[in-house]
Motif scaffolding. Sequence first.
Motif, short mmCIF file in Angstrom:
data_model
loop_
_atom_site.label_atom_id
_atom_site.label_comp_id
_atom_site.label_asym_id
_atom_site.label_seq_id
_atom_site.Cartn_x
_atom_site.Cartn_y
_atom_site.Cartn_z
N VAL A 1 4.97 -2.39 -1.11
CA VAL A 1 4.49 -1.91 -2.40
C VAL A 1 4.25 -0.40 -2.38
O VAL A 1 4.61 0.32 -3.31
CB VAL A 1 3.19 -2.64 -2.78
N PHE A 2 3.63 0.09 -1.30
CA PHE A 2 3.20 1.49 -1.24
C PHE A 2 3.56 2.02 0.14
O PHE A 2 3.09 1.49 1.15
CB PHE A 2 1.69 1.54 -1.47
N VAL A 3 4.39 3.05 0.19
CA VAL A 3 4.92 3.53 1.47
C VAL A 3 4.83 5.05 1.53
O VAL A 3 5.27 5.74 0.61
CB VAL A 3 6.39 3.10 1.67
N ALA A 4 4.28 5.56 2.62
CA ALA A 4 4.34 6.99 2.93
C ALA A 4 5.22 7.14 4.17
O ALA A 4 5.00 6.45 5.17
CB ALA A 4 2.95 7.54 3.20
N VAL B 1 2.74 5.26 6.52
CA VAL B 1 1.88 4.14 6.15
C VAL B 1 2.71 3.17 5.34
O VAL B 1 3.44 3.58 4.43
CB VAL B 1 0.66 4.62 5.33
N HIS B 2 2.59 1.87 5.64
CA HIS B 2 3.32 0.83 4.90
C HIS B 2 2.33 -0.25 4.46
O HIS B 2 1.63 -0.83 5.30
CB HIS B 2 4.41 0.21 5.78
N ILE B 3 2.32 -0.51 3.15
CA ILE B 3 1.34 -1.46 2.61
C ILE B 3 2.07 -2.51 1.78
O ILE B 3 2.83 -2.18 0.86
CB ILE B 3 0.30 -0.73 1.74
N GLN B 4 1.80 -3.77 2.09
CA GLN B 4 2.46 -4.87 1.41
C GLN B 4 1.66 -5.32 0.19
O GLN B 4 0.50 -4.93 -0.01
CB GLN B 4 2.62 -6.04 2.36
N PHE C 1 6.38 0.98 -5.34
CA PHE C 1 7.34 0.00 -5.86
C PHE C 1 8.77 0.57 -5.80
O PHE C 1 9.52 0.52 -6.77
CB PHE C 1 6.98 -0.42 -7.29
N ASN C 2 9.08 1.16 -4.64
CA ASN C 2 10.42 1.66 -4.32
C ASN C 2 10.85 2.88 -5.12
O ASN C 2 12.01 3.29 -5.06
CB ASN C 2 11.48 0.55 -4.50
N GLU C 3 9.91 3.49 -5.85
CA GLU C 3 10.21 4.71 -6.60
C GLU C 3 9.46 5.88 -5.98
O GLU C 3 8.26 5.77 -5.68
CB GLU C 3 9.80 4.56 -8.07
N ASN C 4 10.14 7.00 -5.79
CA ASN C 4 9.51 8.20 -5.26
C ASN C 4 8.50 8.73 -6.27
O ASN C 4 8.87 9.09 -7.39
CB ASN C 4 10.58 9.26 -4.97
N ILE C 5 7.23 8.79 -5.91
CA ILE C 5 6.20 9.12 -6.90
C ILE C 5 6.30 10.58 -7.35
O ILE C 5 5.84 10.92 -8.44
CB ILE C 5 4.77 8.84 -6.39
#
Length: 257
Positions: free
Chosen positions: A2-5, A23-26, A62-66
Amino acid sequence: MVFVAKNLSFAVQQSEILKNVSVHIQEREFVGLIGPNGSGKSTLLKNMYRMLQPQDGEVFLFNENIYKQPAKEIAKQLAVVGQETPVLFEFTVKDLVAMGRTPHKRLMEVDTREDIAIVEQSMQQAGVLHLSERSFSSLSGGEKKRVIVARALAQQAKVMVLDEPTNHLDIQHQLQLMDLIQSLPITVIVALHDLNIAATYCDKIYVLKDGEIVAYGTPFEVLTPSLLQRVFGVHAEVSVHPVTKKPHIFYISEQFL
């Protein structure tokens, strides 16, 4: 995820604050971020919610570059509770919480019955409904924190980032707030100073020291006496809490060693 750095690096005047941090958050994970003062926790969060922009690395929601998405679209998905939330004008609590509905509305659109109901429910959840007509500036630090949480709840985002949300709160309200956040069907990343609160509520924990991730795992995997000594410079015993069945840390003063 869901949220990835990915590989975030951030520096100020040649001083590296984040060094290749990932960081990887499910979905629906409750993830804690711990570390000593100056370890980079707040800076990492600010890079993840776009208050700061890293020199290197990317952040995906959600797989989109913020960094390539309109702020309003990000705000529909991501709610933020920062350490400090300056409010430059006089607002009532109710009006401030209602601002959480802004990402879902067109310019100058008035509040609907649904908006009003969501705002009231959010205040009720955060325990500030009785303060709804009070001026935000007149509140205590703890009350202000709960109002900002209510505003984040009103966004109805799927991901919430919180930076030291229990600061200024007494023990009762700390636990009530953490219970509330844990009960939400959302993904959470939260920076915490209190390691026992992190142990009680977090599914996974990232540990930062000097701008780097030095450990990651479940509370049982991360919160060990050796890590507490290496990262925080404290002696401690870690046991299983008889009620929560989660790790519980007992700190040991140097005078008793």
